[in-house]
Design an enzyme around this catalytic site. Sequence first.
Site, PDB file in Angstrom:
ATOM      1  N   TRP A 100      63.244  68.553 -11.457  1.00  0.00           N
ATOM      2  CA  TRP A 100      61.999  67.827 -10.661  1.00  0.00           C
ATOM      3  C   TRP A 100      62.234  66.250 -10.419  1.00  0.00           C
ATOM      4  CZ3 TRP A 100      58.495  64.200 -11.958  1.00  0.00           C
ATOM      5  CH2 TRP A 100      57.300  64.025 -11.035  1.00  0.00           C
ATOM      6  N   HIS A 101      62.964  65.638 -11.446  1.00  0.00           N
ATOM      7  CA  HIS A 101      62.748  64.241 -11.622  1.00  0.00           C
ATOM      8  C   HIS A 101      63.859  63.701 -10.581  1.00  0.00           C
ATOM      9  CE1 HIS A 101      60.369  64.376 -15.141  1.00  0.00           C
ATOM     10  NE2 HIS A 101      60.211  62.962 -14.971  1.00  0.00           N
ATOM     11  N   GLY A 102      64.933  64.450  -9.965  1.00  0.00           N
ATOM     12  CA  GLY A 102      65.655  64.027  -9.188  1.00  0.00           C
ATOM     13  C   GLY A 102      67.016  64.762  -8.931  1.00  0.00           C
TER      14      GLY A 102
END
Length: 478
Positions: free
Chosen positions: A324-326
């Site tokens: 989700w973060h990248g």
Amino acid sequence: MLFNSVQYLIFLPIVFIIYWNLVKGRNLRNLFLIAASYLFYGWWDWRFLILIFITTSCSFASGLLLNKYDRVVARKTILWSNVALNLGILGLFKYFNFFARNFAEILRSMGMTPDDVTLDLILPVGISFYTFQALSYTIDVYRRKIKATTDVIAFFTFISFFPQLVAGPIERATNLLPQFERDRKFDYEKAVDGCRQILWGLFKKMVVADTCAVHVNEIFGAYDTEGSILLFLGAILFTFQIYGDFSGYSDVAIGTANLFNVNLMTNFKNPYFSRDVAEFWRRWHISLNTWFREYVYIPLGGSRCSKGKVLRNTMVVFLLSGFWHGAEWTYVAWGIYHGILFVPLIISGKNTRYTDYAGSGRFLPSFKESLAMGLTSMLVVIGWILFRADNIEIAWGYLSRMFTAFDVMNPITCKTALMWCLILVVIEWFTRKKTFPLQIEGHGILRFRAARWMLYAGLTMIVLIFAGQQTDFIYFQF
């Protein structure tokens, strides 16, 4: 528009004054908030507004359709169509190049020579945040946890509300949407409290985080020539940078919402005073972690299954949290790393043992608590190196030198940044049971208004001294 910019310093008071003095009635006020929020979001790039409009419209329509149909097949079709649409938009802008690049690498490893296929797309600011907020609404309506709203104005306000639009907290419709479906009155005490929280958030961002950022960039940029001590300090400084940056944003967002008599959920609860990794994750980015727990972990079976499946469910959540973060392997590795740290806690049944604050009822933590907090902090710091590094190779190189390059002695140039980190730790430790440290009136000399105003003025001056450079919030990229 950045919270720490001159534009926002002008924007917020104007919106506040117009909202409470010139606009009357719930619908008109919500329409005004939508307009202000779209101006705020479109300040980066007006094209981003198209995506948020599509996400909002389709989620609103899916809710109405779910209310209309009772057949399981129809409801599942509506749900998954909306989920596919929202995740498809998110995947296209955030993950297409990642998958295309890695697929091409796999083909090359098999002896093929594929052409590189990438899209020149700008990642819309905060797309992961408002997409997850919209998804939670559709899922909750499908589960019949809430009834779909027919108030399109309130729904658009719920998705686009500018304080938390681009970096959270990721709100649930059960909390935020009803607040826009009813009239709100100005609450003086709440607005004052909101101003205090905004000031504290700006202090964490502009003084602590941005001061640390200068040294973090230098140390990570030249990690292959630095010694162990400076590399360790660089990792610690990034630990405080990301906390001051992200929790500072959340404080400004929550405080700003209070100005409009809107309640947002708490997103951080002193995570660096945690005594194990499980407690850390109950205190860090709470809105995202509870989102994954409610919409991924529990549907997979949660903790009401065998230990093996609990471990599987936990690893799935952390893998998704990292991704989700990248769209980089460093984020995936960071998620897996924290999932692995959970394994012994789950096996021993100790993943929920800490529910109170460290040092409860005492001035300082016990020796055992201090050791536990120190070990947990060290594990978290190592994880942040994975998070900060540009790629896995750099992360491994940084970690390797941090534990082996003791023969290289570099001058310590980050003493001021370390001082601000220490000040933050001391302040937050002695106010750890409060929502934020500036909720202190009525204590000692601060029960006098003049003393409180001197404190606010002093803190404001410190923030202004460090206000020479506008820097993006780290989580804007997510």
